[in-house]
Scaffold this motif. Structure first.
Motif, PDB file in Angstrom:
ATOM      1  N   TRP A 177     -10.252  -2.376   1.458  1.00 60.31           N
ATOM      2  CA  TRP A 177      -9.519  -1.928   0.226  1.00 60.31           C
ATOM      3  C   TRP A 177     -10.823  -2.470  -1.249  1.00 60.31           C
ATOM      4  O   TRP A 177     -11.935  -3.340  -1.256  1.00 60.31           O
ATOM      5  CB  TRP A 177      -8.508  -2.907  -0.111  1.00 60.31           C
ATOM      6  CG  TRP A 177      -7.743  -2.672   0.606  1.00 60.31           C
ATOM      7  CD1 TRP A 177      -6.951  -3.073   1.998  1.00 60.31           C
ATOM      8  CD2 TRP A 177      -6.603  -2.041   0.004  1.00 60.31           C
ATOM      9  NE1 TRP A 177      -5.915  -2.045   2.233  1.00 60.31           N
ATOM     10  CE2 TRP A 177      -5.705  -1.332   1.172  1.00 60.31           C
ATOM     11  CE3 TRP A 177      -6.532  -1.385  -1.151  1.00 60.31           C
ATOM     12  CZ2 TRP A 177      -4.962  -0.515   1.272  1.00 60.31           C
ATOM     13  CZ3 TRP A 177      -5.236  -0.165  -1.067  1.00 60.31           C
ATOM     14  CH2 TRP A 177      -4.418   0.121   0.132  1.00 60.31           C
ATOM     15  N   ALA A 207       0.977  -1.411   0.083  1.00 57.99           N
ATOM     16  CA  ALA A 207       0.057  -0.127   0.527  1.00 57.99           C
ATOM     17  C   ALA A 207       1.220   1.633   0.365  1.00 57.99           C
ATOM     18  O   ALA A 207       2.018   1.249   0.917  1.00 57.99           O
ATOM     19  CB  ALA A 207      -0.888  -0.061   1.221  1.00 57.99           C
ATOM     20  N   ARG A 261      -3.010  -0.374  -4.247  1.00 56.31           N
ATOM     21  CA  ARG A 261      -1.599  -2.161  -4.077  1.00 56.31           C
ATOM     22  C   ARG A 261      -1.536  -2.383  -5.179  1.00 56.31           C
ATOM     23  O   ARG A 261      -2.966  -2.638  -5.719  1.00 56.31           O
ATOM     24  CB  ARG A 261      -1.724  -2.436  -2.449  1.00 56.31           C
ATOM     25  CG  ARG A 261      -2.852  -3.229  -2.268  1.00 56.31           C
ATOM     26  CD  ARG A 261      -3.361  -3.704  -0.636  1.00 56.31           C
ATOM     27  NE  ARG A 261      -4.602  -4.426  -0.529  1.00 56.31           N
ATOM     28  CZ  ARG A 261      -4.992  -5.352   0.301  1.00 56.31           C
ATOM     29  NH1 ARG A 261      -4.291  -4.949   1.455  1.00 56.31           N
ATOM     30  NH2 ARG A 261      -5.778  -5.659   1.012  1.00 56.31           N
ATOM     31  N   LYS A 301      -8.059   7.208   2.731  1.00 61.29           N
ATOM     32  CA  LYS A 301      -6.758   6.443   3.489  1.00 61.29           C
ATOM     33  C   LYS A 301      -6.318   6.347   5.687  1.00 61.29           C
ATOM     34  O   LYS A 301      -5.540   5.986   5.663  1.00 61.29           O
ATOM     35  CB  LYS A 301      -5.884   6.773   2.880  1.00 61.29           C
ATOM     36  CG  LYS A 301      -5.390   8.867   2.013  1.00 61.29           C
ATOM     37  CD  LYS A 301      -4.294   9.198   1.470  1.00 61.29           C
ATOM     38  CE  LYS A 301      -4.188  10.752   1.548  1.00 61.29           C
ATOM     39  NZ  LYS A 301      -3.164  11.094   0.335  1.00 61.29           N
TER      40      LYS A 301
END
Length: 311
Positions: free
Chosen positions: A219, A188, A251, A212
């Motif tokens: 996710w 990430a 990611r 975030k």
């Protein structure tokens, strides 16, 4: 590793006659662009050359190991951006290519595979570089319009005075298993610069976390739209706009098959001081970040990424 959910992102048509309407849809950190001007055949040639290179023996690839100009090859586990104590770092391997053909120090230092083995490599990569840079400038014009600025704001303020744009080829091997220790394709992170354009071979694995600062992180899978590019806002643009535009945590997780992608990073000229735009702050919403030179900020971030030595 917990399963992610699928999400929908804005799709921006760069051929739209109503650019201001298109600009309104791009405030969030990830979106797609279509009719972007990069021919499918060119992207396919870039991906084919990339696959061919990454299939070469490690000894041959390491002969082009990334130099002090951040150009060339990085082996698996060369980069570490996560805080997991048992993580070896990112399992991906990459190749960096900058601009060429001028005297700017930022654009020297490219390394090229053997012309005997890769006769079309340089021409193909530089063609993609030029096309992606032109596309990125169009997107930045939309961003300027969305902030009620002149469409040429970034051009007029010196963002491209010393062009700083890097093409990065990426290969994620299919034989890595996801783990809670963070041993995945790309841990990430948010991108460091101004703007990233991403093209993929269609293989899944890319995920984003839109909030975030949220814990636990949520996710979501970014699905593939054929013919589109994925656009990602970087940390420097977040600073420049005082968080009006936010960079997005993302990611790449293993999916049991090899994955190839092409990232194109557009950053401001290294001597440009990044400070809050006047239209993005007021007495009630003061600047959140101190001014900093673009080059100093990016160098600091890059140096913190390459903590491991690959031999």
């Amino acid at each position: 590793m917990a399963a992610a959910r699928r999400l929908d992102l804005p799709v921006v048509d760069l051929a739209s006659a109503d650019l201001r309407a298109a600009a309104k849809s791009i405030r969030q950190g990830f979106f797609y662009v279509i009719n972007h001007g990069i021919e499918r055949a060119l992207l396919e040639r870039v991906l084919a050359e990339s696959r061919k290179f990454f299939e070469r023996p490690m000894e041959e690839k390491m002969a082009l190991r990334k130099n002090s100009s951040h150009r060339g090859y990085t082996a698996p586990y060369s980069e570490k951006v996560d805080d997991f104590p048992n993580s070896r770092g990112d399992s991906k391997e990459t190749f960096y290519i900058g601009l060429t053909g001028d005297d700017n120090l930022q654009n020297n230092g490219n390394q090229w595979p053997s012309e005997e083995c890769f006769p079309s490599w340089k021409k193909t990569m530089m063609s993609y570089h030029a096309n992606a840079f032109a596309t990125g400038k169009k997107i930045l014009s939309l961003i300027a319009l969305s902030l009620d600025l002149d469409a040429e704001f970034f051009e007029k303020n010196g963002a491209f005075e010393i062009p700083t744009a890097v093409l990065r080829l990426l290969h994620y091997t299919g034989d890595v298993n996801a783990s809670e220790d963070g041993n995945i394709g790309a841990a990430a992170h948010s991108d460091y610069g101004m703007l990233t354009l991403l093209a993929t071979d269609g293989t899944p694995g890319l995920q984003i976390c839109r909030e975030k600062d949220r814990h636990p992180q949520l996710w979501e899978d970014v699905h593939h739209i054929d013919g589109s590019l994925i656009v990602n806002i970087g940390d420097l643009l977040e600073r420049w706009t005082n968080c009006v535009f936010r960079s997005t945590l993302h990611r790449v997780v293993p999916v049991g098959k090899d994955r190839y992608s092409v990232a194109f990073f557009i950053d401001p000229s290294p001597n440009l001081v990044i400070q809050c735009m006047e239209s993005c702050c007021n007495e009630a919403y003061p600047p959140r970040f101190p001014p900093i030179k673009s080059g100093d900020y990016l160098e600091e971030r890059l140096n913190s990424t390459y903590k491991l030595t690959t031999v």
